[in-house]
Scaffold this active site. Structure first.
Site, PDB file in Angstrom:
ATOM      1  N   THR A 149      -0.461  -6.175  -3.455  1.00 17.47           N
ATOM      2  CA  THR A 149      -0.945  -5.143  -4.369  1.00 17.47           C
ATOM      3  C   THR A 149      -0.935  -5.690  -5.790  1.00 17.47           C
ATOM      4  O   THR A 149       0.039  -6.313  -6.213  1.00 17.47           O
ATOM      5  CB  THR A 149      -0.060  -3.889  -4.294  1.00 17.47           C
ATOM      6  OG1 THR A 149      -0.051  -3.401  -2.954  1.00 17.47           O
ATOM      7  CG2 THR A 149      -0.577  -2.794  -5.217  1.00 17.47           C
TER       8      THR A 149
ATOM      9  N   HIS B 117       5.460   0.566   1.312  1.00 15.46           N
ATOM     10  CA  HIS B 117       4.112   0.626   1.902  1.00 15.46           C
ATOM     11  C   HIS B 117       3.574   2.051   2.017  1.00 15.46           C
ATOM     12  O   HIS B 117       2.685   2.319   2.825  1.00 15.46           O
ATOM     13  CB  HIS B 117       4.100  -0.039   3.288  1.00 15.46           C
ATOM     14  CG  HIS B 117       4.437  -1.496   3.253  1.00 15.46           C
ATOM     15  ND1 HIS B 117       4.678  -2.221   4.399  1.00 15.46           N
ATOM     16  CD2 HIS B 117       4.570  -2.375   2.228  1.00 15.46           C
ATOM     17  CE1 HIS B 117       4.951  -3.472   4.074  1.00 15.46           C
ATOM     18  NE2 HIS B 117       4.885  -3.587   2.753  1.00 15.46           N
TER      19      HIS B 117
ATOM     20  N   LEU C  84       6.019  -4.061  -6.942  1.00 16.79           N
ATOM     21  CA  LEU C  84       4.775  -3.821  -6.220  1.00 16.79           C
ATOM     22  C   LEU C  84       4.776  -4.715  -4.989  1.00 16.79           C
ATOM     23  O   LEU C  84       5.358  -5.808  -5.003  1.00 16.79           O
ATOM     24  CB  LEU C  84       3.557  -4.167  -7.087  1.00 16.79           C
ATOM     25  CG  LEU C  84       3.285  -3.318  -8.332  1.00 16.79           C
ATOM     26  CD1 LEU C  84       2.102  -3.886  -9.102  1.00 16.79           C
ATOM     27  CD2 LEU C  84       3.015  -1.867  -7.960  1.00 16.79           C
ATOM     28  N   ASP C  85       4.104  -4.280  -3.922  1.00 15.90           N
ATOM     29  CA  ASP C  85       3.941  -5.134  -2.749  1.00 15.90           C
ATOM     30  C   ASP C  85       3.280  -6.444  -3.159  1.00 15.90           C
ATOM     31  O   ASP C  85       2.495  -6.489  -4.120  1.00 15.90           O
ATOM     32  CB  ASP C  85       3.048  -4.457  -1.704  1.00 15.90           C
ATOM     33  CG  ASP C  85       3.717  -3.271  -1.036  1.00 15.90           C
ATOM     34  OD1 ASP C  85       4.935  -3.101  -1.204  1.00 15.90           O
ATOM     35  OD2 ASP C  85       3.000  -2.527  -0.345  1.00 15.90           O
ATOM     36  N   LYS C  86       3.548  -7.486  -2.418  1.00 13.17           N
ATOM     37  CA  LYS C  86       2.991  -8.803  -2.729  1.00 13.17           C
ATOM     38  C   LYS C  86       1.473  -8.764  -2.875  1.00 13.17           C
ATOM     39  O   LYS C  86       0.906  -9.351  -3.805  1.00 13.17           O
ATOM     40  CB  LYS C  86       3.383  -9.796  -1.636  1.00 13.17           C
ATOM     41  CG  LYS C  86       2.812 -11.196  -1.831  1.00 13.17           C
ATOM     42  CD  LYS C  86       3.216 -12.116  -0.700  1.00 13.17           C
ATOM     43  CE  LYS C  86       2.574 -13.491  -0.851  1.00 13.17           C
ATOM     44  NZ  LYS C  86       2.933 -14.398   0.268  1.00 13.17           N
TER      45      LYS C  86
END
Length: 347
Positions: free
Chosen positions: A146, A251, A142-144
């Site tokens: 998120t 993203h 997961l994105d940082k």
């Protein structure tokens, strides 16, 4: 210096990147050295040239060039984790059995190391061993910024099977987000392609959209598909949306919502955080008491258990900053369907 070695990819070691396989066997070899060996053709698989991200399979033969003696094979390092961090990451566990662990990743914690990232889920893995011999492995990211459901495998066999499930889209991921304005129509599919544009900062390149008709003509562009559904709205000012990333690009959900003119609240990279959102979309800063943190959460993940075959459905509570926003806006999880894309009666 040690001589040239030819090493077989052993049982349970397949279906992983070559650089990760090599660095587990030679923990002191740096990523830069692995990439240099690949560029020079010194590191080969079954006699052929490879890249660092080439995936190896069980039984393949890897040619390893001479390495300094202090880089001889060693047991994987057990990284010490500070007690406070260990308690934090253990408190994130939503589900675990002898094969896998499901976490509710906090916002602001990177999935794995990278440029400037010294504290991340992968690095805290030793605290999640519990009674297992092996340190759990990431099978997706997961994105940082998120938050939400993240799965880790507790052994190599499970990791290989879960990685295949994620690659084959044999999983169902639903995200929740607060966005500027209210998307119209209230349910739909976004098909803009994505390509790296550079200049993203934070060690990650920024992405830009490519019209679906032009993806094949733009070098490096990849097709991307996202489903969305409006669950609740606050006049024309904001909406609670459910999102499903049909593909899994960097993203993707953030870029797709911004391209629609409805950026995710708190998205400083794609949403014009400095612009106050006055309704009808655009401007990811809601102002007032609404947090400026990203409002994107991996709410649920449904998958087939790789060993038992049971269907698992894992749900993650909202992070604190999003729950405060939901409370202020009068939104409640009890008022919306678990999977709105399977329902006809959207709110």
């Amino acid at each position: 210096m040690s001589g040239v070695q030819t090493i077989a990819v052993g049982p349970g070691e397949g279906d992983q990147r070559l650089d990760r396989w090599l660095r587990r066997r030679f923990p002191n070899v740096t990523q830069g050295q692995v990439e240099k060996m690949c560029r020079k053709g010194d590191l080969r698989v079954d006699g052929g040239r490879v890249k660092a991200n080439t995936r190896v399979t069980e039984g393949q033969m890897v040619r390893v060039p001479p390495l300094p003696e202090d880089r001889a094979p060693a047991a994987p390092r057990r990284e010490k984790v500070a007690e406070a961090d260990a308690e934090m990451i253990r408190s994130c566990v939503l589900y675990r059995d002898e094969h896998l662990i499901a976490l509710n990743k906090p916002p602001g914690l990177a999935s794995q190391g990278g440029s400037g990232q010294t504290r991340h889920v992968d690095g805290l893995g030793d605290a999640l061993r519990f009674d297992a011999e092996e340190q759990p492995r990431l099978v997706h990211r997961l994105d940082k910024d998120t938050s939400g459901v993240m799965i880790m495998a507790r052994n190599r066999l499970t990791a290989a099977q879960l990685s295949e499930a994620f690659r084959d889209r044999d999983t169902r991921k639903i995200y929740w987000a607060a966005v500027a304005g209210v998307p119209q129509p209230r349910m739909g599919t976004i098909r803009y392609g994505l390509v790296k544009s550079g200049g993203g900062g934070e060690g990650v390149e920024k992405m830009r959209v490519v019209h679906p008709d032009e993806v094949d003509d733009v070098p490096g562009a990849k097709r991307a598909v996202s489903d969305y559904a409006v669950l609740e709205s606050l006049g024309a000012r904001a909406a609670w949306v459910a999102l499903v990333p049909v593909t899994g690009r960097t993203h993707q959900l953030r870029v797709h919502m911004a391209e629609m003119g409805h950026p995710i609240a708190g998205d400083g990279k794609y949403g014009g955080s400095g612009q106050e959102n006055l309704g009808d979309g655009w401007g990811a800063s809601f102002g007032g008491e609404i947090s400026r943190k990203l409002h994107l959460h991996a709410r649920s993940l449904t998958l087939t258990h790789p060993i038992t075959g049971a269907r698992l459905h894992i749900t993650a509570p909202l992070p604190e900053h999003m729950q405060r926003t939901w409370d202020m806006l009068g939104w409640s999880a009890a008022d919306v369907p678990v999977d709105p894309f399977a329902e006809d009666d959207l709110v």
